[in-house]
Write an enzyme that holds these catalytic residues in place. Structure first.
Site, PDB file in Angstrom:
ATOM      1  N   HIS A   1       0.815  -1.210   0.000  1.00  0.00           N
ATOM      2  CA  HIS A   1       0.000   0.000   0.000  1.00  0.00           C
ATOM      3  C   HIS A   1       0.855   1.268   0.000  1.00  0.00           C
ATOM      4  O   HIS A   1       0.357   2.340  -0.326  1.00  0.00           O
ATOM      5  CB  HIS A   1      -1.053  -0.012   1.124  1.00  0.00           C
ATOM      6  CG  HIS A   1      -0.557   0.308   2.489  1.00  0.00           C
ATOM      7  ND1 HIS A   1      -0.281  -0.647   3.434  1.00  0.00           N
ATOM      8  CD2 HIS A   1      -0.317   1.502   3.099  1.00  0.00           C
ATOM      9  CE1 HIS A   1       0.101  -0.066   4.558  1.00  0.00           C
ATOM     10  NE2 HIS A   1       0.095   1.240   4.383  1.00  0.00           N
TER      11      HIS A   1
ATOM     12  N   SER B   1       3.980   2.279   8.418  1.00  0.00           N
ATOM     13  CA  SER B   1       3.775   1.297   7.362  1.00  0.00           C
ATOM     14  C   SER B   1       5.082   1.045   6.659  1.00  0.00           C
ATOM     15  O   SER B   1       5.768   1.992   6.260  1.00  0.00           O
ATOM     16  CB  SER B   1       2.767   1.801   6.348  1.00  0.00           C
ATOM     17  OG  SER B   1       1.491   1.461   6.768  1.00  0.00           O
TER      18      SER B   1
ATOM     19  N   ASP C   1       1.230  -7.655   2.391  1.00  0.00           N
ATOM     20  CA  ASP C   1       1.330  -6.216   2.124  1.00  0.00           C
ATOM     21  C   ASP C   1       2.788  -5.767   1.987  1.00  0.00           C
ATOM     22  O   ASP C   1       3.349  -5.139   2.880  1.00  0.00           O
ATOM     23  CB  ASP C   1       0.619  -5.454   3.249  1.00  0.00           C
ATOM     24  CG  ASP C   1       0.304  -4.021   2.852  1.00  0.00           C
ATOM     25  OD1 ASP C   1       0.879  -3.534   1.852  1.00  0.00           O
ATOM     26  OD2 ASP C   1      -0.501  -3.376   3.542  1.00  0.00           O
TER      27      ASP C   1
HETATM   28  N1  ARG Z   1      -4.575   0.556   7.404  1.00  0.00           N
HETATM   29  C1  ARG Z   1      -3.265   0.458   6.857  1.00  0.00           C
HETATM   30  C2  ARG Z   1      -2.603   1.847   6.888  1.00  0.00           C
HETATM   31  O1  ARG Z   1      -3.066   2.690   7.566  1.00  0.00           O
HETATM   32  C3  ARG Z   1      -3.276  -0.154   5.503  1.00  0.00           C
HETATM   33  C4  ARG Z   1      -3.947   0.647   4.461  1.00  0.00           C
HETATM   34  C5  ARG Z   1      -4.069   0.002   3.134  1.00  0.00           C
HETATM   35  N2  ARG Z   1      -5.095   0.730   2.409  1.00  0.00           N
HETATM   36  C6  ARG Z   1      -6.349   0.302   2.232  1.00  0.00           C
HETATM   37  N3  ARG Z   1      -7.280   1.161   1.832  1.00  0.00           N
HETATM   38  N4  ARG Z   1      -6.700  -0.935   2.429  1.00  0.00           N
HETATM   39  O2  ARG Z   1      -2.054   2.365   5.962  1.00  0.00           O
HETATM   40  N1  GLU Z   2      -1.073   1.359   7.529  1.00  0.00           N
HETATM   41  C1  GLU Z   2      -0.467   2.430   8.270  1.00  0.00           C
HETATM   42  C2  GLU Z   2       0.454   3.304   7.440  1.00  0.00           C
HETATM   43  O1  GLU Z   2       0.221   3.539   6.295  1.00  0.00           O
HETATM   44  C3  GLU Z   2       0.259   1.859   9.415  1.00  0.00           C
HETATM   45  C4  GLU Z   2      -0.718   1.321  10.320  1.00  0.00           C
HETATM   46  C5  GLU Z   2      -1.051   2.296  11.408  1.00  0.00           C
HETATM   47  O2  GLU Z   2      -1.570   3.381  11.176  1.00  0.00           O
HETATM   48  O3  GLU Z   2      -0.725   1.859  12.509  1.00  0.00           O
HETATM   49  O4  GLU Z   2       1.402   3.858   7.939  1.00  0.00           O
END
Ligand code: ARG
Ligand code: GLU
Length: 719
Positions: free
Chosen positions: A87, A654, A223
């Protein structure tokens, strides 16, 4: 009395105990030796703080990369190979994708360095050193300065420190405030501009579970994506060139094939973006009960429209893939955050802490003299800032999501200049800049989507309240009898800024006629809303934010005096930090417990032809059924996919390396669990877990699935 003392001792003891296991905090690498090393070692860490951060020799910090502006990556070979999340590479992968060559759907693997793909604008930033410069900054600050004088003084000091730190080098540097401006640190960086895409799994692996599983456990997403940093012949940063060569790093991470076990020590080394863990109950209430619900609703509306058109054709799906991922990600995060604060009594807990603070302050004359009125002042400012924050939220989430409106606003300088003086010799240059941007803008925007978003946003923006809506809004409301879709349709047909065709007509106008654009409906919406933003919302917020900042500065200082037993950590601010903890499952909700790892069997279990997020391709399925895991299998014979641990992480982490007690790479961080999503505001050691993809799954996909074993051969494996 004795009994009380015993309770106190017990209390402190359990406090320390929970603190040792609590794992809250994102720590500064140069302070680990003083603040954390002992605890880390007692939790199982086998190395020293000096191994993590050293200025004298290569150390782990030389292998950690700020990827782009908002992610982390880690170097895993002596040829500048880096790993980050899928991502995080998503935007780059999407930009190389087309309907006929869809890297998002099919994945991409460069089978030689010649095949690696360049990415304009993508940078890889590596920290050269950091330094506490609080004393130097404080020299510029005098007692009694107003908040804006203080800001100006800090800026002046920072500029001087940065200039000295970068003199005669190719380095970049920044001074950042910590603890609401109680401390300042200098960061010196090397910024690489030639970062190439090496590999990415198909979305069915890299984004497996999609938004259905996002922010949730159990998780089965592979991921990750692979990039490479290039440098010039002297190993220095350089703009893209065919002659650039793979970067030779000072350090790269060895990779453990041994996996992790429950309760193993791990740490996460990366660039967390923002946390606000000192926020008082009032602030938490405003964020989670007032702002998040509005933002969630506005985002849902936008996403519905995007999804409708994305389902209709593939080009739109690719065009909007990255955009909707961004909208969806924080849409869901805000839901989890608000829910977590409610479910785990966040406001009550914060209130109790504040009451304890107040009690101790009022009981001690010295503290009372300094901090006796602090809480009352906070109350007042939180009331004053409330309407401005609400308006800002609508502005940012609503007004600012109408792309044609933003685009129309970018013509403001040009149109204003033409109105002031149609003969101005500024005009050709301004026009040329705008003409250059035109194609990019209309390539990125799907007009039907933007038009429908505009109509829907105009309807919801009514919630902003009369004080913050421009007059033109009410003119349109009358004219179209609040039929905002109809209004948007007409605007999009007629405005100069809503299609390439109309925009071209605008560029053809004679200088004297440019002033007509001031009557353009999209331009009028833009200047109306942005006018209010600039004259009312922004100054109002800035005024009370400044007050809050200075109150928080005092409060954080006060905390260290009122609760001397508490170890404090500075909120995340996109600087390099270490979080550490243990691999552990958790009690999710009443009667629900989660295990600490997932396996490939779970991918197969989730597979569902009716849910696009749960598509599994045949190749992966075959590998599962033949159990062809090679050296990547766990000692239990299964293919581990993900694991969770108590490391305190946030957005920006991330792609961060997740390391074991020996500093070997065991995973790539990519998310948090649903029940712990509120950890930016409040960390609960029983609920908060970071989610990582097991590094063995990453290698298995690269090697067994994609057949890119040459990449694994570049890495240093610890078997
Ligand atoms: N939640 C994770 C982060 O904050 C992964 C995001 C991936 N994006 C998505 N829309 N699924 O980045
Ligand atoms: N998916 C998040 C990012 O893009 C990391 C996960 C979080 O926010 O802890 O940095």
């Amino acid at each position: 009395m004795k009994f009380k003392a015993l309770i106190l001792v017990l209390f402190l003891f359990t406090q320390n105990l929970t603190q040792a296991l609590a794992d809250e905090g994102m720590w500064l690498p140069i302070l680990l030796e003083t603040l954390n090393e002992d605890e880390m070692q007692s939790m199982g860490f086998k190395l020293t703080a000096e191994d993590i951060y050293s200025i004298n020799h290569g150390s782990m910090k030389d292998g950690v990369v700020l990827f782009g502006r908002g992610c982390t990556a880690e170097i895993v070979s002596d040829q500048g190979l880096i790993l980050t999340n899928h991502h995080c590479g998503y935007g780059s992968i999407a930009r190389h994708s087309s309907v006929d060559n869809d890297l998002l759907t099919d994945g991409f693997w460069a089978m030689s360095q010649e095949e690696e793909l360049k990415n304009d604008g993508l940078t890889a930033t590596i920290l050269v050193r950091m330094e506490d410069v609080t004393a130097q900054v404080m020299e510029f600050i005098e007692d009694g300065m107003t908040e804006s004088e203080r800001q100006a003084a800090i800026e002046k000091a920072s500029n001087k420190i940065v200039a000295e730190a970068t003199a005669n080098t190719h380095y970049d540097a920044k001074v950042k405030a910590f603890y609401y401006g109680n401390e300042f640190y200098l960061f010196v960086y090397e910024v690489f501009e030639d970062v190439r895409l090496v590999g990415a799994p198909p979305s069915s692996i890299g984004k497996f579970g999609g938004d259905t599983d996002n922010w949730m456990w159990p998780r089965h997403t592979g991921d990750f994506s692979v990039f490479r940093i290039y440098a010039d012949k002297d190993n220095k940063p350089a703009a893209y060139s065919k002659d650039n060569v793979p970067y030779k790093p000072k350090y790269f991470f060895p990779i453990s094939l041994k996996g992790v076990q429950e309760n193993d020590f791990t740490f996460v080394f990366g660039y967390p973006g923002t946390t606000q863990h000192y926020t008082l109950a009032d602030g938490v209430q405003q964020i989670t009960e007032e702002e998040n619900p509005v933002a969630i609703s506005l985002r849902r509306t936008r996403m519905d429209i995007m999804e409708k058109y994305m389902a209709l054709d593939n080009a739109t799906r690719i065009q909007y893939a990255s955009k909707i991922a961004g909208v969806a990600n924080y849409w869901k995060k805000m839901m989890g955050e608000s829910k977590g604060i409610r479910q785990w009594n966040g406001i009550r807990k914060k209130t109790a802490e504040e009451e304890e603070f107040e009690k101790r302050v009022q009981a001690n004359p010295e503290l009372k003299a300094k901090y006796g009125t602090l809480m009352a002042e906070f109350d007042k400012v939180y009331e004053e800032i409330r309407p401005y924050n609400a308006a800002f939220n609508y502005f940012f989430e609503g007004v600012w999501s109408i792309e044609a409106l933003k685009y129309a606003w970018s013509f403001n300088n040009y149109i204003s200049a033409a109105i002031t003086d149609p003969n101005s010799n500024e005009l050709p240059r301004l026009k040329e800049d705008l003409e250059k941007k035109m194609e990019g803008h209309f390539n990125g925007v799907h007009n039907d989507i933007d038009r429908e978003v505009c109509g829907a946003m105009l309807a919801e923006l009514e919630g902003m309240g009369k004080d913050f809506l421009p007059e033109y809004y009410f003119t349109l409301k009358d004219e179209y009898k609040a039929d905002w879709n109809n209004c948007a349709n007409t605007i999009y047909e007629n405005s100069y800024f809503t299609s390439a065709e109309n925009n071209t007509k605008f560029f053809a106008l004679k200088n004297k006629k440019i002033k007509m654009a001031a009557e353009d409906p999209m331009y009028k919406l833009a200047t109306g809303f942005i006018g209010i933003y600039l004259t009312k919302i922004q100054p109002g917020r800035a005024k009370y934010e400044a007050k809050l900042d200075s109150l928080y500065r005092i409060y954080v200082q006060a905390l260290s005096e009122v609760f001397p037993e508490k170890r404090m950590w500075p909120d995340a601010n996109s600087t390099l930090r270490v979080a550490y903890g243990k691999v552990q499952g958790y009690d999710a909700t009443d009667a629900v417990k989660y295990d600490w790892y997932t396996t490939l069997a779970g991918v197969i279990e989730k597979e569902d032809p009716a849910i696009a997020d749960y598509y599994v391709d045949e190749k992966l399925e075959n590998l599962y059924y033949s159990k062809d895991y090679g050296m990547y299998a766990d000692s239990d014979g299964t293919m581990h996919v993900g694991f969770i641990a108590t490391n305190h992480t946030t957005g920006g982490n991330s792609g961060s390396p997740v390391l074991n007690a020996n500093g070997e790479l065991v995973g790539i961080n990519f998310d948090r669990v649903w029940e712990g999503t509120m950890s930016d505001l409040m960390f609960d050691p029983n609920k908060c877990r970071n989610i990582s993809v097991d590094i063995r799954y990453v290698l298995f996909i690269i090697d067994k699935y994609a057949g890119a074993s040459h990449l694994v051969e570049e890495m240093k494996l610890i078997k």
